[in-house]
Design a protein around this motif. Structure first.
Motif, PDB file in Angstrom:
ATOM      1  N   ILE A 154       6.847 -11.458 -37.350  1.00  0.00           N
ATOM      2  CA  ILE A 154       6.601 -12.898 -37.187  1.00  0.00           C
ATOM      3  C   ILE A 154       7.344 -13.490 -35.992  1.00  0.00           C
ATOM      4  O   ILE A 154       6.797 -14.285 -35.232  1.00  0.00           O
ATOM      5  CB  ILE A 154       6.935 -13.665 -38.491  1.00  0.00           C
ATOM      6  CG1 ILE A 154       5.843 -13.378 -39.530  1.00  0.00           C
ATOM      7  CG2 ILE A 154       7.027 -15.163 -38.240  1.00  0.00           C
ATOM      8  CD1 ILE A 154       6.095 -14.016 -40.889  1.00  0.00           C
ATOM      9  N   GLY A 155       8.607 -13.080 -35.796  1.00  0.00           N
ATOM     10  CA  GLY A 155       9.377 -13.617 -34.670  1.00  0.00           C
ATOM     11  C   GLY A 155       8.685 -13.357 -33.342  1.00  0.00           C
ATOM     12  O   GLY A 155       8.363 -14.282 -32.586  1.00  0.00           O
ATOM     13  N   THR A 215       5.153 -14.919 -32.980  1.00  0.00           N
ATOM     14  CA  THR A 215       5.147 -16.352 -32.705  1.00  0.00           C
ATOM     15  C   THR A 215       5.334 -16.615 -31.213  1.00  0.00           C
ATOM     16  O   THR A 215       4.677 -17.484 -30.637  1.00  0.00           O
ATOM     17  CB  THR A 215       6.258 -17.056 -33.517  1.00  0.00           C
ATOM     18  OG1 THR A 215       6.052 -16.759 -34.895  1.00  0.00           O
ATOM     19  CG2 THR A 215       6.212 -18.545 -33.321  1.00  0.00           C
ATOM     20  N   HIS A 216       6.217 -15.832 -30.580  1.00  0.00           N
ATOM     21  CA  HIS A 216       6.366 -15.992 -29.126  1.00  0.00           C
ATOM     22  C   HIS A 216       5.067 -15.666 -28.402  1.00  0.00           C
ATOM     23  O   HIS A 216       4.692 -16.347 -27.450  1.00  0.00           O
ATOM     24  CB  HIS A 216       7.499 -15.103 -28.600  1.00  0.00           C
ATOM     25  CG  HIS A 216       8.852 -15.702 -28.837  1.00  0.00           C
ATOM     26  ND1 HIS A 216       9.226 -16.902 -28.291  1.00  0.00           N
ATOM     27  CD2 HIS A 216       9.905 -15.281 -29.578  1.00  0.00           C
ATOM     28  CE1 HIS A 216      10.459 -17.197 -28.681  1.00  0.00           C
ATOM     29  NE2 HIS A 216      10.893 -16.230 -29.475  1.00  0.00           N
TER      30      HIS A 216
END
Lengths: 238, 238
Positions: free
Chosen positions: B182-183, B186-187
């Protein structure tokens, strides 16, 4: 730097201010209603917000036509020119704020049928309230040609950025913990980003008002506190 | 609508075109390098991209100062005024494209130390290539005052939007399947959004070039195919 001693505007200049006031009021309303539509999951209200963006677009075209005509007809001096071009620029920022409201409206529509409980909507509401307050302040600063007030708005954008950072982290954490929330969380993530961008446009307007009144620029590098593009929260958690 | 028969620009007008060409070249380069930094996870290159955004900002201020001086000094007719104000507007869009490149650079920096394999980076590369091609085309259209070419760029933005929609869905699906991504996802999601916005600014420039050459506006409602704000992909999957 306030209205005292400033002669009232007349003719085209007064007309220009009137259109900006109308655009500003509409932009505030769009943003407010878009958030209400998102919060209440009201598709009808969302549709209404999406539709009324045209009105702001039309007003921006009115500003452009009027400013072009004014430059050609009035042959303004430097102060007048700064005023006219500044107003054109403010209209462009207000039009973008209207677009961001419309985009929020689309997101409201997308999640209107969603059954999951609203997550972190309180944080988003707080951001919207702050952004609306800033927008109202900067429009007042424009009307009153108040450079100090414009400066205060400009400096305060850091608050919206700080709230955006914290909401961003919370939403990411939430997504990690409940992957089924990823769809709705992503809309809220981009919704929060929309508000953060409204803050940036409000800051642009503050810079323009400051320049318009004083003839000098605010520092080009505003302290920019949106840290989310340099955050990788998941690294600590995976 | 092309250069044939158009007398060469001289003086301030030539100077204005020269600054725009330089800004355009820098904006292209920023975007290109920001993506390379993201793809290669090269923090040094990312820092360089972030730093060189100032150069584009400075050029925008040059354009503003020059256009103000030109209006005051040359007292241009309607065509000249359209040219000058159009150029000011193009400079503002190029400055925003530079900002978006800088933001991509920050994201590259954020994920530089990430060990996970790059996901869907090919899709993002494809978007960047398309966006760079469009940007190059619209700058050529400006230089040649070629309204037809500007129109073609304007119409083609739908392709970038379509790619963004599909990448957005893929990234969301990926996040669902592997929450630990997810991290970084998201970027990439915001990176893709940055490129989609570069496409919008390129479209703005195309509209300005068209107006500048023909004196008439393209239709105010460009077919807008970014559907991600109305998508809730997760509903089918949860």
């Amino acid at each position: 730097m306030n209205m005292h001693g400033r002669p009232p505007l007349t003719g085209d200049f007064a007309q220009l201010d009137k259109i900006i006031a109308k655009m500003g009021g509409l932009a505030e309303q769009q943003l407010d209603l878009a958030f209400v539509a998102l919060e209440r999951r009201d598709p009808k209200l969302a549709e209404q917000v999406i539709g009324s963006d045209r009105e702001i677009d039309a007003l921006e075209r009115d500003v452009e036509a009027l400013t072009l005509a004014m430059i050609a007809r009035l042959r303004p001096d430097e102060t007048g020119l700064r005023h006219i071009l500044g107003t054109m620029r403010i209209a462009s920022d207000l039009e973008r704020i209207g677009d961001l409201g419309k985009n929020m409206g689309k997101r409201a529509l997308a999640i209107a049928a969603e059954q999951r409980p609203p997550i972190l909507i309180g944080g988003l509401r707080h951001m919207v309230e702050l952004a609306l307050g800033q927008l109202k302040d900067v429009l007042d600063a424009y009307t009153a040609r108040d450079a100090e007030r414009a400066y205060a708005v400009w400096a305060d954008d850091a608050n919206i950025d700080a709230m955006y950072n914290s909401l961003f982290r919370e939403l990411l954490t939430y997504m990690m913990e409940d992957p089924r929330s990823i769809g709705i969380s992503t809309h809220l993530l981009f919704g929060a980003k929309n508000i953060e961008r409204v803050g940036d446009h409000t800051t642009n307007i503050a810079e323009t008002v400051y320049f318009l009144v004083t003839g000098s620029e605010l520092a080009p590098d505003r302290p920019k506190l949106d840290e989310t593009s340099t955050t990788l929260i998941m690294k600590d958690k995976s």
